[in-house]
Structure formats: C-alpha cells, structure tokens
Design a protein around this motif. Structure first.
Motif, PDB file in Angstrom:
ATOM      1  N   ASP A 210       0.803  -1.224   0.000  1.00  0.00           N
ATOM      2  CA  ASP A 210       0.000   0.000   0.000  1.00  0.00           C
ATOM      3  C   ASP A 210       0.834   1.272   0.000  1.00  0.00           C
ATOM      4  N   GLY A 211       2.138   1.151   0.224  1.00  0.00           N
ATOM      5  CA  GLY A 211       2.989   2.329   0.290  1.00  0.00           C
ATOM      6  C   GLY A 211       2.676   3.190   1.504  1.00  0.00           C
ATOM      7  N   GLU A 212       2.174   2.555   2.542  1.00  0.00           N
ATOM      8  CA  GLU A 212       1.751   3.279   3.738  1.00  0.00           C
ATOM      9  C   GLU A 212       2.867   3.326   4.771  1.00  0.00           C
ATOM     10  N   THR A 213       3.024   4.462   5.422  1.00  0.00           N
ATOM     11  CA  THR A 213       3.975   4.602   6.514  1.00  0.00           C
ATOM     12  C   THR A 213       3.347   4.050   7.791  1.00  0.00           C
ATOM     13  N   VAL A 214       4.139   3.303   8.564  1.00  0.00           N
ATOM     14  CA  VAL A 214       3.658   2.737   9.821  1.00  0.00           C
ATOM     15  C   VAL A 214       4.501   3.306  10.958  1.00  0.00           C
ATOM     16  N   ILE A 215       3.816   3.817  11.980  1.00  0.00           N
ATOM     17  CA  ILE A 215       4.477   4.338  13.175  1.00  0.00           C
ATOM     18  C   ILE A 215       4.503   3.215  14.216  1.00  0.00           C
ATOM     19  N   ILE A 216       5.658   2.977  14.811  1.00  0.00           N
ATOM     20  CA  ILE A 216       5.784   1.977  15.864  1.00  0.00           C
ATOM     21  C   ILE A 216       5.849   2.709  17.195  1.00  0.00           C
ATOM     22  N   GLU A 217       4.998   2.274  18.116  1.00  0.00           N
ATOM     23  CA  GLU A 217       4.958   2.895  19.441  1.00  0.00           C
ATOM     24  C   GLU A 217       5.386   1.910  20.517  1.00  0.00           C
ATOM     25  N   ARG A 218       6.016   2.453  21.531  1.00  0.00           N
ATOM     26  CA  ARG A 218       6.340   1.689  22.732  1.00  0.00           C
ATOM     27  C   ARG A 218       5.885   2.551  23.905  1.00  0.00           C
ATOM     28  N   ASN A 219       5.065   1.981  24.782  1.00  0.00           N
ATOM     29  CA  ASN A 219       4.513   2.719  25.923  1.00  0.00           C
ATOM     30  C   ASN A 219       3.808   4.004  25.474  1.00  0.00           C
ATOM     31  N   ASN A 220       3.045   3.878  24.406  1.00  0.00           N
ATOM     32  CA  ASN A 220       2.259   4.990  23.836  1.00  0.00           C
ATOM     33  C   ASN A 220       3.107   6.154  23.330  1.00  0.00           C
ATOM     34  N   MET A 221       4.380   5.915  23.073  1.00  0.00           N
ATOM     35  CA  MET A 221       5.264   6.949  22.524  1.00  0.00           C
ATOM     36  C   MET A 221       5.832   6.446  21.187  1.00  0.00           C
ATOM     37  N   PRO A 222       5.774   7.256  20.146  1.00  0.00           N
ATOM     38  CA  PRO A 222       6.368   6.840  18.868  1.00  0.00           C
ATOM     39  C   PRO A 222       7.883   6.650  19.020  1.00  0.00           C
ATOM     40  N   VAL A 223       8.379   5.517  18.528  1.00  0.00           N
ATOM     41  CA  VAL A 223       9.816   5.242  18.605  1.00  0.00           C
ATOM     42  C   VAL A 223      10.444   5.016  17.232  1.00  0.00           C
ATOM     43  N   ALA A 224       9.618   4.729  16.226  1.00  0.00           N
ATOM     44  CA  ALA A 224      10.185   4.468  14.897  1.00  0.00           C
ATOM     45  C   ALA A 224       9.086   4.619  13.840  1.00  0.00           C
ATOM     46  N   ARG A 225       9.554   4.718  12.575  1.00  0.00           N
ATOM     47  CA  ARG A 225       8.663   4.765  11.424  1.00  0.00           C
ATOM     48  C   ARG A 225       9.140   3.768  10.384  1.00  0.00           C
ATOM     49  N   LEU A 226       8.236   3.012   9.824  1.00  0.00           N
ATOM     50  CA  LEU A 226       8.531   2.159   8.670  1.00  0.00           C
ATOM     51  C   LEU A 226       8.014   2.886   7.439  1.00  0.00           C
ATOM     52  N   LEU A 227       8.910   3.155   6.516  1.00  0.00           N
ATOM     53  CA  LEU A 227       8.547   3.891   5.303  1.00  0.00           C
ATOM     54  C   LEU A 227       8.695   2.994   4.091  1.00  0.00           C
ATOM     55  N   PRO A 228       7.832   3.150   3.107  1.00  0.00           N
ATOM     56  CA  PRO A 228       8.047   2.421   1.854  1.00  0.00           C
ATOM     57  C   PRO A 228       9.287   2.963   1.162  1.00  0.00           C
ATOM     58  N   PRO A 229       9.939   2.152   0.338  1.00  0.00           N
ATOM     59  CA  PRO A 229      11.135   2.631  -0.350  1.00  0.00           C
ATOM     60  C   PRO A 229      10.780   3.685  -1.398  1.00  0.00           C
ATOM     61  N   GLU A 230      11.783   4.471  -1.747  1.00  0.00           N
ATOM     62  CA  GLU A 230      11.611   5.433  -2.837  1.00  0.00           C
ATOM     63  C   GLU A 230      11.340   4.662  -4.125  1.00  0.00           C
ATOM     64  N   PRO A 231      10.508   5.206  -4.992  1.00  0.00           N
ATOM     65  CA  PRO A 231      10.263   4.522  -6.266  1.00  0.00           C
ATOM     66  C   PRO A 231      11.583   4.333  -7.023  1.00  0.00           C
ATOM     67  N   MET A 232      11.742   3.162  -7.597  1.00  0.00           N
ATOM     68  CA  MET A 232      12.968   2.873  -8.340  1.00  0.00           C
ATOM     69  C   MET A 232      12.624   2.632  -9.798  1.00  0.00           C
TER      70      MET A 232
END
Length: 84
Positions: A23-45
């Motif tokens: 889907d090319g969607e960004t996913v935010i990862i939270e730990r203890n209700n605080m954002p700690v990371a983002r998963l991003l789709p790769p740049e179009p190649m």
C-alpha cells in the motif's frame, strides 16, 4: 499513517511489512504509547531498461550506433584478469 505497538510489530512483522510494501503506507511503531520508529516504503525505483525505454525512439539509427561506438571506445574485446 497506521500505528502499531512494538509488540504487534514483533508478532506480525510479515503482515505489517507486506502492508507497507503493497500500500505504500507509513507505519508508526509505538512503545509505551510513545512513537519510537517509522517504517517507510522505499523510494520509487526505475530499472535501466525503464530509464532507457524512450531512447530508441529519440535517436536515429546513426546516432544510436555512434553512441554505442563511443561508449565502447576505451574497451576492447579481450578478457582481462582483474587481479593482474
């Protein structure tokens, strides 16, 4: 943007990565209700074939041959030992 917990990411890594890729969607990862990371789709190649797809229609056969000859000007057909 979709948000998941670190625990959900650990348990459903494959599904979450598939969603990001599909889907090319960004996913935010939270730990203890605080954002700690983002998963991003790769740049179009673009592959080399895609980049050069329009080239034959823009060059005349003579221009294409001249370009090919020029690109090979510093090379010969002998096999060389890269360690020599």
């Amino acid at each position: 943007m979709h948000t998941v917990t670190a625990t959900e990411l650990a348990r459903q890594t494959r599904q979450i990565l598939d969603t990001v890729a599909r889907d090319g969607e960004t996913v935010i990862i939270e730990r203890n209700n605080m954002p700690v990371a983002r998963l991003l789709p790769p740049e179009p190649m673009m592959t080399a074939a895609q980049a050069l797809a329009g080239l034959p229609s823009t060059l005349t056969p003579q221009q294409a041959q001249a370009w090919l000859n020029e690109s090979r000007a510093d090379f010969d057909d002998r096999v060389r030992d890269p360690w020599a």
